[in-house]
Write a protein that holds these residues in place. Structure first.
Motif, PDB file in Angstrom:
ATOM      1  N   LEU A  82       0.826  -1.213   0.000  1.00 12.42           N
ATOM      2  CA  LEU A  82       0.000   0.000   0.000  1.00 12.42           C
ATOM      3  C   LEU A  82       0.856   1.257   0.000  1.00 12.42           C
ATOM      4  CD1 LEU A  82      -2.838  -1.045   2.479  1.00 12.42           C
ATOM      5  CD2 LEU A  82      -3.058  -0.651   0.019  1.00 12.42           C
TER       6      LEU A  82
ATOM      7  N   TYR B  80       8.661   3.867   3.753  1.00 16.99           N
ATOM      8  CA  TYR B  80       8.135   3.429   5.038  1.00 16.99           C
ATOM      9  C   TYR B  80       8.842   2.201   5.614  1.00 16.99           C
ATOM     10  CZ  TYR B  80       4.259   6.716   4.557  1.00 16.99           C
ATOM     11  OH  TYR B  80       3.509   7.846   4.452  1.00 16.99           O
TER      12      TYR B  80
ATOM     13  N   GLY C 270       6.360  15.385   6.042  1.00 18.27           N
ATOM     14  CA  GLY C 270       5.028  15.120   5.501  1.00 18.27           C
ATOM     15  C   GLY C 270       3.967  15.221   6.577  1.00 18.27           C
TER      16      GLY C 270
ATOM     17  N   LEU D 195       3.395  18.899   7.569  1.00 16.48           N
ATOM     18  CA  LEU D 195       2.630  19.627   6.550  1.00 16.48           C
ATOM     19  C   LEU D 195       1.149  19.259   6.598  1.00 16.48           C
ATOM     20  CD1 LEU D 195       5.114  19.273   3.539  1.00 16.48           C
ATOM     21  CD2 LEU D 195       4.512  21.410   4.680  1.00 16.48           C
ATOM     22  N   VAL D 196       0.867  17.962   6.750  1.00 17.96           N
ATOM     23  CA  VAL D 196      -0.524  17.512   6.807  1.00 17.96           C
ATOM     24  C   VAL D 196      -1.215  18.088   8.049  1.00 17.96           C
ATOM     25  CG1 VAL D 196      -2.003  15.496   7.208  1.00 17.96           C
ATOM     26  CG2 VAL D 196      -0.265  15.421   5.426  1.00 17.96           C
TER      27      VAL D 196
ATOM     28  N   GLY E 104      -1.344  22.051   7.718  1.00 13.74           N
ATOM     29  CA  GLY E 104      -2.191  22.456   6.595  1.00 13.74           C
ATOM     30  C   GLY E 104      -3.678  22.185   6.821  1.00 13.74           C
TER      31      GLY E 104
ATOM     32  N   PHE F 249      -5.708  21.911  -2.138  1.00 10.42           N
ATOM     33  CA  PHE F 249      -5.167  20.541  -1.990  1.00 10.42           C
ATOM     34  C   PHE F 249      -4.513  20.111  -3.302  1.00 10.42           C
ATOM     35  CE2 PHE F 249      -8.876  19.040   1.036  1.00 10.42           C
ATOM     36  CZ  PHE F 249      -8.467  19.963   1.982  1.00 10.42           C
TER      37      PHE F 249
ATOM     38  N   GLY G 129      -1.275  22.090  -4.275  1.00 13.68           N
ATOM     39  CA  GLY G 129      -0.164  21.567  -3.467  1.00 13.68           C
ATOM     40  C   GLY G 129       0.257  20.179  -3.916  1.00 13.68           C
ATOM     41  N   GLY G 130      -0.720  19.305  -4.119  1.00 11.98           N
ATOM     42  CA  GLY G 130      -0.437  17.924  -4.515  1.00 11.98           C
ATOM     43  C   GLY G 130       0.233  17.844  -5.879  1.00 11.98           C
TER      44      GLY G 130
ATOM     45  N   MET H  11       3.855  19.057  -5.560  1.00 12.21           N
ATOM     46  CA  MET H  11       4.688  18.066  -4.879  1.00 12.21           C
ATOM     47  C   MET H  11       5.000  16.886  -5.805  1.00 12.21           C
ATOM     48  SD  MET H  11       6.376  16.794  -2.366  1.00 12.21           S
ATOM     49  CE  MET H  11       6.179  18.022  -1.087  1.00 12.21           C
TER      50      MET H  11
ATOM     51  N   TRP I 261      -0.398   4.820  -1.378  1.00 17.13           N
ATOM     52  CA  TRP I 261       0.489   5.925  -1.772  1.00 17.13           C
ATOM     53  C   TRP I 261       0.547   6.007  -3.300  1.00 17.13           C
ATOM     54  CZ3 TRP I 261       4.903   6.605  -4.712  1.00 17.13           C
ATOM     55  CH2 TRP I 261       5.669   7.756  -4.468  1.00 17.13           C
ATOM     56  N   TYR I 262       0.587   4.847  -3.957  1.00 23.89           N
ATOM     57  CA  TYR I 262       0.725   4.789  -5.418  1.00 23.89           C
ATOM     58  C   TYR I 262      -0.490   5.381  -6.122  1.00 23.89           C
ATOM     59  CZ  TYR I 262       4.391   1.538  -4.043  1.00 23.89           C
ATOM     60  OH  TYR I 262       5.490   0.978  -3.457  1.00 23.89           O
TER      61      TYR I 262
ATOM     62  N   TYR J 288      -0.183   9.098  -5.977  1.00 27.04           N
ATOM     63  CA  TYR J 288       0.828   9.516  -6.953  1.00 27.04           C
ATOM     64  C   TYR J 288       0.230   9.539  -8.362  1.00 27.04           C
ATOM     65  CZ  TYR J 288       5.090   9.508  -9.759  1.00 27.04           C
ATOM     66  OH  TYR J 288       6.052   9.817 -10.688  1.00 27.04           O
TER      67      TYR J 288
ATOM     68  N   PHE K 214      -1.414  21.484   2.982  1.00 20.61           N
ATOM     69  CA  PHE K 214      -1.897  20.111   3.171  1.00 20.61           C
ATOM     70  C   PHE K 214      -1.619  19.263   1.926  1.00 20.61           C
ATOM     71  CE2 PHE K 214      -5.512  17.203   2.256  1.00 20.61           C
ATOM     72  CZ  PHE K 214      -5.127  16.193   3.117  1.00 20.61           C
ATOM     73  N   GLY K 215      -1.840  19.850   0.754  1.00 23.08           N
ATOM     74  CA  GLY K 215      -1.619  19.132  -0.505  1.00 23.08           C
ATOM     75  C   GLY K 215      -0.173  18.658  -0.641  1.00 23.08           C
ATOM     76  N   PHE K 216       0.767  19.514  -0.242  1.00 23.02           N
ATOM     77  CA  PHE K 216       2.189  19.118  -0.246  1.00 23.02           C
ATOM     78  C   PHE K 216       2.392  17.841   0.588  1.00 23.02           C
ATOM     79  CE2 PHE K 216       3.795  23.753  -0.839  1.00 23.02           C
ATOM     80  CZ  PHE K 216       3.959  23.553  -2.194  1.00 23.02           C
ATOM     81  N   GLY K 217       1.853  17.879   1.788  1.00 24.64           N
ATOM     82  CA  GLY K 217       2.027  16.741   2.697  1.00 24.64           C
ATOM     83  C   GLY K 217       1.309  15.499   2.187  1.00 24.64           C
ATOM     84  N   TRP K 218       0.113  15.686   1.683  1.00 23.56           N
ATOM     85  CA  TRP K 218      -0.713  14.562   1.192  1.00 23.56           C
ATOM     86  C   TRP K 218       0.026  13.826   0.074  1.00 23.56           C
ATOM     87  CZ3 TRP K 218      -5.893  15.286  -1.957  1.00 23.56           C
ATOM     88  CH2 TRP K 218      -6.552  14.057  -2.052  1.00 23.56           C
ATOM     89  N   ALA K 219       0.567  14.593  -0.889  1.00 20.89           N
ATOM     90  CA  ALA K 219       1.235  13.973  -2.030  1.00 20.89           C
ATOM     91  C   ALA K 219       2.584  13.367  -1.630  1.00 20.89           C
ATOM     92  CB  ALA K 219       1.428  14.998  -3.147  1.00 20.89           C
ATOM     93  N   LEU K 220       3.221  13.939  -0.604  1.00 21.15           N
ATOM     94  CA  LEU K 220       4.519  13.412  -0.180  1.00 21.15           C
ATOM     95  C   LEU K 220       4.359  12.070   0.537  1.00 21.15           C
ATOM     96  CD1 LEU K 220       7.592  13.665   0.287  1.00 21.15           C
ATOM     97  CD2 LEU K 220       7.101  15.066   2.293  1.00 21.15           C
ATOM     98  N   ILE K 221       3.520  12.044   1.562  1.00 26.88           N
ATOM     99  CA  ILE K 221       3.406  10.809   2.341  1.00 26.88           C
ATOM    100  C   ILE K 221       2.295   9.902   1.832  1.00 26.88           C
ATOM    101  CG2 ILE K 221       4.447  11.729   4.438  1.00 26.88           C
ATOM    102  CD1 ILE K 221       1.582  12.014   5.514  1.00 26.88           C
ATOM    103  N   GLY K 222       1.479  10.422   0.921  1.00 23.18           N
ATOM    104  CA  GLY K 222       0.438   9.593   0.305  1.00 23.18           C
ATOM    105  C   GLY K 222      -0.716   9.274   1.229  1.00 23.18           C
ATOM    106  N   ALA K 223      -0.844  10.002   2.318  1.00 25.94           N
ATOM    107  CA  ALA K 223      -1.934   9.721   3.252  1.00 25.94           C
ATOM    108  C   ALA K 223      -2.464  11.009   3.849  1.00 25.94           C
ATOM    109  CB  ALA K 223      -1.442   8.804   4.373  1.00 25.94           C
ATOM    110  N   CYS K 224      -3.785  11.089   3.955  1.00 23.00           N
ATOM    111  CA  CYS K 224      -4.388  12.215   4.648  1.00 23.00           C
ATOM    112  C   CYS K 224      -4.814  11.732   6.043  1.00 23.00           C
ATOM    113  CB  CYS K 224      -5.531  12.805   3.823  1.00 23.00           C
ATOM    114  SG  CYS K 224      -6.571  11.594   3.006  1.00 23.00           S
TER     115      CYS K 224
END
Lengths: 185, 137
Positions: free
Chosen positions: A109, A115, A132, A135-136, A139, A169, A172-173, A176, B25-26, B29, B89-99
């Motif tokens: 996953l 990880y 990460g 930021l989450v 944000g 969102f 930002g996404g 990134m 995460w994938y 991405y 938030f978007g930066f973090g979401w895309a980096l770690i792949g989890a909200c």
């Protein structure tokens, strides 16, 4: 049973997520997962140093119970409701990730490269997870909600602030994933 | 027992997000690279179903468990906090792949390193709370 064990298609999954929102509204609550982070700050005594955390967190207990359920749900889904099928990613995505150093994309996953134990013990890997998370956490509270609160609940109730947040969102996404991740990996 | 229903909702939420691969995460991405429709389909049908539910409940056909109207709190008006906070938030979401939902769910699937992310997210929330009066909203 195969239908349950295989990954679920988007047109089943989306309405089921809306059902989670609907059930919580039916119980008189609002779907919003990031609020729990504020509650946890409050439980740990953050109210002593910042007024933002001075509230009666016990009223948020129901949401912490949702979190507990979500953890159990994650466990049940992987232990009892899954087979060996791997995430059906776009082959272009897999090739692209491979060139960035991500092996076996979609078999797990989350990538081991971020990880796994090796990543955790490297300064860079640890830094990325911490960054990460920061930021989450920062944000979502600044924006007043995350994917559940703004994208699902806020957009379903046709609220303009949520639309602005969801556009944020995505800005930002997109930055990134398209510009910063290739520099990191 | 008053909390038991919330435990069940949480379990259901966790199962749906794992089975839909929304915690992958994938998939996140892929979404931000526009290489798959999957996540857009999930978010799109979730919102469409949500709109439908709220429009029906507005007509008073569906009431809450206590018999009251279904109520979604209004977000305060504003622009800066939503766009800037959203981007961060978007930066973090895309980096770690989890909200914030998937962070806990992934922990349940056995990804224990998620504890680091959750701890950092709690600290991030604290930082916001500590400096919020200095930020544009």
């Amino acid at each position: 049973m195969e239908y349950i064990l295989n990954p679920w298609p988007w047109y089943i999954s989306g309405p089921l997520i809306a059902l989670v929102m609907a059930l919580l509204l039916y119980f008189g609550k609002t779907f919003g997962m990031s609020s729990n982070l504020r509650t946890m700050c409050s439980i740990m005594g953050a109210g002593k140093t910042a007024n933002f955390f001075k509230f009666n967190w016990k009223e948020q207990t129901w949401n912490l119970i949702v979190v507990l359920g979500a953890i159990i749900g994650g466990f049940i889904a992987t232990q009892y409701l899954s087979n060996d099928s791997i995430t059906n990613l776009n082959p272009a995505t897999i090739t692209e990730l491979q060139s960035m150093g991500f092996e076996n994309s979609g078999t797990t996953l989350v990538p081991n490269e971020m990880y796994g134990i090796e990543a955790l013990t490297s300064p860079k890997g640890l830094l990325l997870l911490v960054l990460g998370g920061l930021l989450v956490g920062f944000g979502t509270r600044y924006a007043g909600g995350c994917t559940s609160g703004h994208a699902i609940t806020g957009l379903s109730s046709l609220q303009k602030p949520s639309l602005i947040a969801v556009i944020g969102f995505f800005i930002g996404g997109l930055i990134m994933t398209n510009f910063i991740l290739p520099l990191i990996f | 027992m008053k909390y038991f229903k919330f435990l069940l909702v949480g379990i259901f939420f966790g199962i749906v997000l794992v089975k839909s691969e929304a915690v992958s995460w994938y998939r996140i991405y892929e979404m931000f690279r526009f290489q798959s429709f999957h996540m857009y389909g999930i978010i799109g049908t979730a919102i469409a179903s949500g709109v439908l539910f709220l429009q029906i409940s507005k007509k008073g056909i569906i009431k809450s468990i206590k018999g009251a109207d279904i109520f979604v709190p209004k977000k305060e008006n504003g622009f800066s906090r939503y766009i800037i906070g959203g981007i961060i938030f978007g930066f973090g979401w895309a980096l770690i792949g989890a909200c914030p939902g998937p962070m806990y769910i992934l922990l349940g699937t056995g990804i224990y390193s998620m504890i680091i992310v959750i701890a950092a997210a709690i600290i991030g929330t604290y930082i916001y709370g500590a400096i919020k009066d200095k930020l544009p909203h």
